[in-house]
Enzyme design. Sequence first.
Site, mmCIF file in Angstrom:
data_model
loop_
_atom_site.group_PDB
_atom_site.id
_atom_site.type_symbol
_atom_site.label_atom_id
_atom_site.label_comp_id
_atom_site.label_asym_id
_atom_site.label_seq_id
_atom_site.Cartn_x
_atom_site.Cartn_y
_atom_site.Cartn_z
ATOM 1 N N HIS A 307 97.602 -32.158 -14.477
ATOM 2 C CA HIS A 307 96.527 -32.993 -16.054
ATOM 3 C C HIS A 307 95.548 -33.609 -15.138
ATOM 4 O O HIS A 307 95.833 -33.760 -14.208
ATOM 5 C CB HIS A 307 97.295 -33.751 -16.328
ATOM 6 C CG HIS A 307 96.641 -34.387 -18.167
ATOM 7 N ND1 HIS A 307 96.036 -35.060 -18.089
ATOM 8 C CD2 HIS A 307 97.142 -33.922 -19.465
ATOM 9 C CE1 HIS A 307 95.044 -35.879 -19.141
ATOM 10 N NE2 HIS A 307 95.759 -34.694 -20.101
ATOM 11 N N ASP A 364 102.879 -31.022 -23.053
ATOM 12 C CA ASP A 364 103.545 -29.883 -23.930
ATOM 13 C C ASP A 364 105.014 -29.668 -23.110
ATOM 14 O O ASP A 364 105.237 -27.898 -23.591
ATOM 15 C CB ASP A 364 101.870 -29.105 -23.532
ATOM 16 C CG ASP A 364 101.239 -29.194 -24.876
ATOM 17 O OD1 ASP A 364 101.687 -29.324 -25.778
ATOM 18 O OD2 ASP A 364 100.371 -28.566 -24.673
HETATM 19 N N1 ACO Z 1 101.236 -24.903 -11.365
HETATM 20 C C1 ACO Z 1 100.795 -24.548 -10.311
HETATM 21 N N2 ACO Z 1 99.346 -25.182 -9.210
HETATM 22 C C2 ACO Z 1 98.762 -26.348 -10.422
HETATM 23 C C3 ACO Z 1 99.518 -26.628 -11.695
HETATM 24 C C4 ACO Z 1 100.240 -25.690 -12.145
HETATM 25 N N3 ACO Z 1 100.500 -25.647 -13.721
HETATM 26 N N4 ACO Z 1 98.120 -26.980 -12.238
HETATM 27 C C5 ACO Z 1 97.227 -27.325 -11.233
HETATM 28 N N5 ACO Z 1 97.883 -26.705 -10.539
HETATM 29 C C6 ACO Z 1 97.352 -26.734 -8.708
HETATM 30 C C7 ACO Z 1 95.993 -26.601 -8.543
HETATM 31 O O1 ACO Z 1 96.312 -24.667 -8.674
HETATM 32 C C8 ACO Z 1 95.038 -26.796 -7.585
HETATM 33 O O2 ACO Z 1 95.816 -26.385 -7.113
HETATM 34 P P1 ACO Z 1 94.837 -26.651 -5.084
HETATM 35 O O3 ACO Z 1 94.119 -28.006 -4.868
HETATM 36 O O4 ACO Z 1 95.925 -26.435 -4.289
HETATM 37 O O5 ACO Z 1 93.766 -25.796 -5.764
HETATM 38 C C9 ACO Z 1 95.761 -28.456 -7.759
HETATM 39 O O6 ACO Z 1 97.133 -28.428 -8.775
HETATM 40 C C10 ACO Z 1 94.678 -28.884 -8.848
HETATM 41 O O7 ACO Z 1 94.529 -28.746 -9.957
HETATM 42 P P2 ACO Z 1 92.715 -28.388 -11.032
HETATM 43 O O8 ACO Z 1 92.998 -26.463 -11.467
HETATM 44 O O9 ACO Z 1 91.943 -28.462 -10.440
HETATM 45 O O10 ACO Z 1 93.074 -29.519 -11.943
HETATM 46 P P3 ACO Z 1 92.465 -29.593 -12.865
HETATM 47 O O11 ACO Z 1 92.411 -30.961 -13.399
HETATM 48 O O12 ACO Z 1 91.265 -28.733 -13.180
HETATM 49 O O13 ACO Z 1 93.016 -28.863 -14.219
HETATM 50 C C11 ACO Z 1 95.536 -28.204 -16.114
HETATM 51 C C12 ACO Z 1 94.230 -29.529 -15.125
HETATM 52 C C13 ACO Z 1 94.240 -27.226 -16.392
HETATM 53 C C14 ACO Z 1 96.011 -29.060 -17.198
HETATM 54 C C15 ACO Z 1 96.314 -27.327 -15.318
HETATM 55 O O14 ACO Z 1 96.975 -28.403 -14.466
HETATM 56 C C16 ACO Z 1 96.699 -26.452 -15.363
HETATM 57 O O15 ACO Z 1 96.048 -25.440 -15.653
HETATM 58 N N6 ACO Z 1 97.774 -26.977 -15.834
HETATM 59 C C17 ACO Z 1 98.689 -25.535 -16.765
HETATM 60 C C18 ACO Z 1 98.220 -25.773 -18.393
HETATM 61 C C19 ACO Z 1 98.544 -27.064 -19.476
HETATM 62 O O16 ACO Z 1 99.544 -27.515 -19.200
HETATM 63 N N7 ACO Z 1 97.912 -27.498 -19.926
HETATM 64 C C20 ACO Z 1 97.979 -28.632 -20.800
HETATM 65 C C21 ACO Z 1 96.690 -30.205 -20.198
HETATM 66 S S1 ACO Z 1 97.957 -31.624 -21.203
HETATM 67 C C22 ACO Z 1 96.939 -30.989 -23.070
HETATM 68 O O17 ACO Z 1 95.323 -29.994 -22.590
HETATM 69 C C23 ACO Z 1 97.567 -31.463 -23.914
#
Ligand code: ACO
Length: 429
Positions: A307, A364
């Site tokens: 998140h 979720d």
């Molecule tokens: N699985 C694996 N790796 C992940 C995940 C994941 N679910 N989420 C983040 N990471 C990693 C990224 O690859 C990144 O790694 P790095 O530092 O080596 O590059 C690091 O964790 C930071 O992630 P970001 O994508 O930069 O974080 P951001 O805040 O931009 O994204 C998000 C947040 C979109 C929720 C992301 O965690 C994600 O895609 N999660 C899966 C989708 C999801 O569950 N979305 C629902 C969110 S809650 C809602 O909207 C209701």
Amino acid sequence: MSELDKITLTAGGKAFDLPVLQPTLGQPCVDIAALPKESGCFTFDPGFGATASTKSAITYIDGDAGVLLYRGYPIEQLAEKSSFLEVAYLLLNGELPSKEEFAGFEHAVSHHTMMHESLKHFFRGFHHDAHPMAMLAASVASLSAFYHDNLDVDDPADRKMAAIRLIAKMPTIAAACYRYSIGWPFSYPRNNLEYVERFLHMMFEVPSEPLQLNPVAAKALDLLFILHADHEQNASTSTVRLVGSTGANPYASVAAGITALWGPAHGGANEAVLKMLEEIGSPDNVESAVRRAKDKNDNFRLMGFGHRVYKNFDPRAKIIREMCHKVLAELGVNDPLLEVAMKLEEAALKDEYFVERKLYPNVDFYSGIIYKALRIPTEMFTVMFAIARTAGWIAHWIEQHETPGARIGRPRQLYTGSGVRDYVPVDKR
Ligand code: ACO
């Protein structure tokens, strides 16, 4: 909390004082509005990781501590003691209602639940297998074509009427999306039922036999709606505000929020989680799923994990996790996907990659398993989210219009294209 009242930025030998704005809770914000004029520079913050786009008094999140408050009330207390409709009132009005205020609100919502008969014709234009989020977004946008007599965004009474209509009609439209996709006749709302029961009735009622509503299902859905009702300046709410900042009507603004919610990085994650759990299929395959999620050459992510704001357990996920076991037990559902989900959560929470990045289950991760137990089809999961989030979207839209001096949202950019060049006629290229 910081006691700073300004920070000083030095550029090209000149110092600029930037005021620091103090919140009632949380982090202060540096007001950079004067920076371009003073320094000739914009700020650069793709993804808005460091930028507050607005002041707001609706919802507060402390992502490190895992705290979520609606109008100051902890989500855990609202989940235990309130109802979705009372929470909607709270978000809109800032205070919990008295008995009379709630009765008036409930009456208003129940008496605006019907869909205009002409809206039904729109559905017939959709392909039978259209995604319900596509039908929902289009139908909500089209509401502005039915209620143009009450569309003065500067009139508080019109704004309130739009809020009531949106909260009231969203379940009716959502149920119509589902029924159209399976070829059932549309169902009329029963005003003698409460908000969530009315929705479940519209979803599952058939003309040929009476429907026995399960109170466990209604209670579970009401709780899920409370947890999804608002979440401060998330992508879809910011979209509603950006569209709203142009003076666009509330139905157009909320329809934009619905389309933003649909993406799998946001509300579409609940559908994506269930599909992922089905693909993983068995607890034995969890290890390889975690391996794939860590592999930077693989696009696969653990859906329902991570998140932007929470760097700790999402407090909503904690409540849903507990509720998931309870609801499945009470409904007598034995879903093997729950075992896969629990194993996946356990494996990820122990894994250095997830620990280092503070990736925890979000709202979720478990919600889809509950929706499935309530017989809500997977493609409707994000629609469920949209019904609940409508309360938050419209509360933000109203707050925006009640805030004096609001301006159109218009971000700047760091241009990386070509410098000025002369047009070359086609025969000389
Ligand atoms: N699985 C694996 N790796 C992940 C995940 C994941 N679910 N989420 C983040 N990471 C990693 C990224 O690859 C990144 O790694 P790095 O530092 O080596 O590059 C690091 O964790 C930071 O992630 P970001 O994508 O930069 O974080 P951001 O805040 O931009 O994204 C998000 C947040 C979109 C929720 C992301 O965690 C994600 O895609 N999660 C899966 C989708 C999801 O569950 N979305 C629902 C969110 S809650 C809602 O909207 C209701």
